[in-house]
Write a protein that holds these residues in place. Structure first.
Motif, short mmCIF file in Angstrom:
data_model
loop_
_atom_site.label_atom_id
_atom_site.label_comp_id
_atom_site.label_asym_id
_atom_site.label_seq_id
_atom_site.Cartn_x
_atom_site.Cartn_y
_atom_site.Cartn_z
N HIS A 1 0.85 -1.20 0.00
CA HIS A 1 0.00 0.00 0.00
C HIS A 1 0.88 1.24 0.00
O HIS A 1 1.90 1.30 0.69
CB HIS A 1 -0.91 -0.01 1.22
CG HIS A 1 -2.10 0.89 1.07
ND1 HIS A 1 -2.04 2.25 1.27
CD2 HIS A 1 -3.38 0.62 0.71
CE1 HIS A 1 -3.23 2.78 1.06
NE2 HIS A 1 -4.07 1.83 0.72
N ALA A 2 0.49 2.25 -0.75
CA ALA A 2 1.31 3.46 -0.90
C ALA A 2 1.28 4.35 0.33
O ALA A 2 2.20 5.16 0.52
CB ALA A 2 0.84 4.26 -2.12
N VAL A 3 0.26 4.24 1.15
CA VAL A 3 0.10 5.15 2.28
C VAL A 3 0.16 4.43 3.63
O VAL A 3 0.89 4.85 4.52
CB VAL A 3 -1.24 5.92 2.17
CG1 VAL A 3 -1.42 6.83 3.37
CG2 VAL A 3 -1.28 6.72 0.87
N VAL A 4 -0.59 3.35 3.77
CA VAL A 4 -0.71 2.66 5.06
C VAL A 4 0.22 1.45 5.09
O VAL A 4 0.18 0.60 4.20
CB VAL A 4 -2.16 2.22 5.32
CG1 VAL A 4 -2.27 1.51 6.67
CG2 VAL A 4 -3.09 3.43 5.29
N ARG A 5 1.05 1.39 6.12
CA ARG A 5 1.94 0.24 6.30
C ARG A 5 1.26 -0.88 7.08
O ARG A 5 1.43 -2.06 6.78
CB ARG A 5 3.22 0.66 7.02
CG ARG A 5 4.13 -0.50 7.41
CD ARG A 5 5.44 0.00 7.98
NE ARG A 5 6.30 0.53 6.93
CZ ARG A 5 7.51 1.05 7.15
NH1 ARG A 5 7.98 1.12 8.38
NH2 ARG A 5 8.23 1.49 6.15
N ALA A 6 0.50 -0.52 8.10
CA ALA A 6 -0.15 -1.52 8.93
C ALA A 6 -1.24 -0.86 9.77
O ALA A 6 -1.25 0.36 9.97
CB ALA A 6 0.86 -2.21 9.86
N VAL A 7 -2.17 -1.68 10.22
CA VAL A 7 -3.15 -1.27 11.22
C VAL A 7 -3.10 -2.29 12.34
O VAL A 7 -3.12 -3.49 12.09
CB VAL A 7 -4.58 -1.19 10.64
CG1 VAL A 7 -5.59 -0.88 11.74
CG2 VAL A 7 -4.66 -0.14 9.53
N TRP A 8 -2.98 -1.81 13.57
CA TRP A 8 -2.92 -2.72 14.70
C TRP A 8 -3.99 -2.36 15.72
O TRP A 8 -4.45 -1.23 15.79
CB TRP A 8 -1.54 -2.72 15.36
CG TRP A 8 -1.01 -1.38 15.78
CD1 TRP A 8 -0.20 -0.55 15.06
CD2 TRP A 8 -1.26 -0.71 17.03
NE1 TRP A 8 0.08 0.60 15.79
CE2 TRP A 8 -0.55 0.53 16.99
CE3 TRP A 8 -1.98 -1.03 18.17
CZ2 TRP A 8 -0.57 1.43 18.05
CZ3 TRP A 8 -2.02 -0.13 19.23
CH2 TRP A 8 -1.30 1.08 19.16
N CYS A 9 -4.40 -3.36 16.46
CA CYS A 9 -5.42 -3.18 17.48
C CYS A 9 -5.00 -3.98 18.71
O CYS A 9 -4.63 -5.16 18.59
CB CYS A 9 -6.77 -3.67 16.95
SG CYS A 9 -8.14 -3.48 18.12
N ARG A 10 -5.04 -3.34 19.86
CA ARG A 10 -4.64 -4.00 21.10
C ARG A 10 -5.65 -3.69 22.19
O ARG A 10 -5.91 -2.53 22.50
CB ARG A 10 -3.26 -3.52 21.55
CG ARG A 10 -2.70 -4.27 22.75
CD ARG A 10 -1.38 -3.69 23.21
NE ARG A 10 -1.57 -2.51 24.05
CZ ARG A 10 -1.00 -1.34 23.82
NH1 ARG A 10 -0.25 -1.16 22.77
NH2 ARG A 10 -1.21 -0.33 24.63
N SER A 11 -6.26 -4.74 22.74
CA SER A 11 -7.20 -4.58 23.84
C SER A 11 -6.56 -5.11 25.11
O SER A 11 -5.86 -6.13 25.09
CB SER A 11 -8.50 -5.35 23.57
OG SER A 11 -9.14 -4.85 22.43
N GLU A 12 -6.80 -4.42 26.22
CA GLU A 12 -6.26 -4.89 27.48
C GLU A 12 -7.18 -4.53 28.64
O GLU A 12 -7.83 -3.48 28.62
CB GLU A 12 -4.86 -4.31 27.72
CG GLU A 12 -4.78 -2.81 27.72
CD GLU A 12 -3.34 -2.31 27.86
OE1 GLU A 12 -2.42 -3.03 27.47
OE2 GLU A 12 -3.16 -1.21 28.38
N ARG A 13 -7.26 -5.45 29.58
CA ARG A 13 -8.01 -5.21 30.81
C ARG A 13 -7.02 -5.31 31.96
O ARG A 13 -6.44 -6.38 32.20
CB ARG A 13 -9.12 -6.24 30.98
CG ARG A 13 -10.02 -5.94 32.20
CD ARG A 13 -11.19 -6.89 32.31
NE ARG A 13 -10.77 -8.24 32.63
CZ ARG A 13 -10.96 -9.30 31.85
NH1 ARG A 13 -11.53 -9.13 30.67
NH2 ARG A 13 -10.56 -10.50 32.21
N LEU A 14 -6.79 -4.22 32.63
CA LEU A 14 -5.79 -4.17 33.68
C LEU A 14 -6.43 -3.85 35.02
O LEU A 14 -7.28 -2.96 35.12
CB LEU A 14 -4.74 -3.09 33.37
CG LEU A 14 -3.94 -3.26 32.07
CD1 LEU A 14 -2.98 -2.10 31.91
CD2 LEU A 14 -3.19 -4.58 32.06
#
Length: 271
Positions: A21-34
């Motif tokens: 992709h010319a613009v976006v390298r990656a999309v990440w999502c992280r959920s946490e319950r602390l």
């Protein structure tokens, strides 16, 4: 406040790459319950991200732009149930999309409301829609929400060549080789790199070396071998760079990183 580990802490997420992709390298999502607050650090990875933090109810808690880092940045997660979504940009995309001097963004986390200013509404809406699609899971993730922003990103073949060359061959002479291949002087190459990332090619090399050594490390490998494979002059050189970037020598860094309860495993997801 000193951090402690709690048995009911939960961390999960995904990381989707878009290598072509010319613009976006990656999309990440992280959920946490602390149950309790936790301190850690985010390590340099030669990327910059738009990051949204969502509450359990789906409300936006915060939104920031994380510029390119040259040293590890502290991070403290607060108790509760939160989901972080990051849109990671290709090197040449950030500067033209946000219209800011990238040198002012190095090693900083900037609120999107302050950074985007007059263009806030259009860019904010696109980023929020993409982030919310990621909340539904990797199968629902859609870059189509960002399509209105792609037209303002200026292509830069020189910088593409620079980043690919530095990432695959983290040696000092690569700068001269890339400049010669593209018909530019080293001075011009450095100026273009600063405009795009806020970093010089030599600073990028240092980050790529660190990232390369981190990925190549395996239990049992000698640090002399790791230094050679990572592109460092020798083991002493690697030790100096690790101290500069993450504040500890390779021996202590990898010992801590490889602990079964290491929180750094969480951040491996997004780097």
């Amino acid at each position: 406040m000193k951090s402690h580990r709690a048995d009911n802490d939960v961390m999960q997420g995904f990381h989707t790459r878009f290598s072509d992709h010319a613009v976006v390298r990656a999309v990440w999502c992280r959920s946490e319950r602390l149950a309790l607050s936790k301190r850690s650090q985010i390590e340099p990875d030669a990327n910059c991200d738009f990051i949204f933090c969502f509450s359990e109810e789906g409300d936006i808690v915060s939104s920031i732009f994380a510029g390119f880092d040259t040293v590890a940045q502290p991070f403290e997660a607060t108790p509760g149930n939160f989901t972080y979504v990051g849109i990671q940009l290709q090197p040449q995309a950030a500067a033209s999309m946000i219209g800011a001097d990238m040198k002012d963004c190095v090693n900083r986390r900037l609120a999107l409301s302050e950074l985007l200013r007059s263009r806030q509404s259009r860019i904010w809406d696109a980023l929020e829609r993409c982030s919310r699609s990621a909340l539904a899971g990797p199968e629902q993730l859609s870059l189509a929400h960002l399509q209105p922003l792609f037209g303002q990103v200026r292509e830069n073949p020189l910088l593409d060549a620079l980043h690919k060359a530095l990432k695959s061959r983290p040696f000092l002479d690569t700068i001269a080789e890339v400049a010669d291949d593209q018909g530019f002087s080293i001075r011009t190459l450095e100026r273009r790199s600063l405009q795009s990332t806020g970093l010089t090619p030599r600073e990028l090399i240092r980050i790529y070396r660190f990232v390369r050594a981190r990925k190549l490390y395996r239990p049992g490998i000698s640090f002399a071998e790791l230094a050679l494979a990572g592109g460092f002059a020798d083991q002493a050189h690697m030790s100096r760079e690790f101290r500069r970037i993450v504040g500890r020598p390779p021996s202590r860094y990898f010992q801590r990183r490889c602990r079964p309860d290491s929180r750094q495993r969480l951040f491996d997801l997004i780097q």
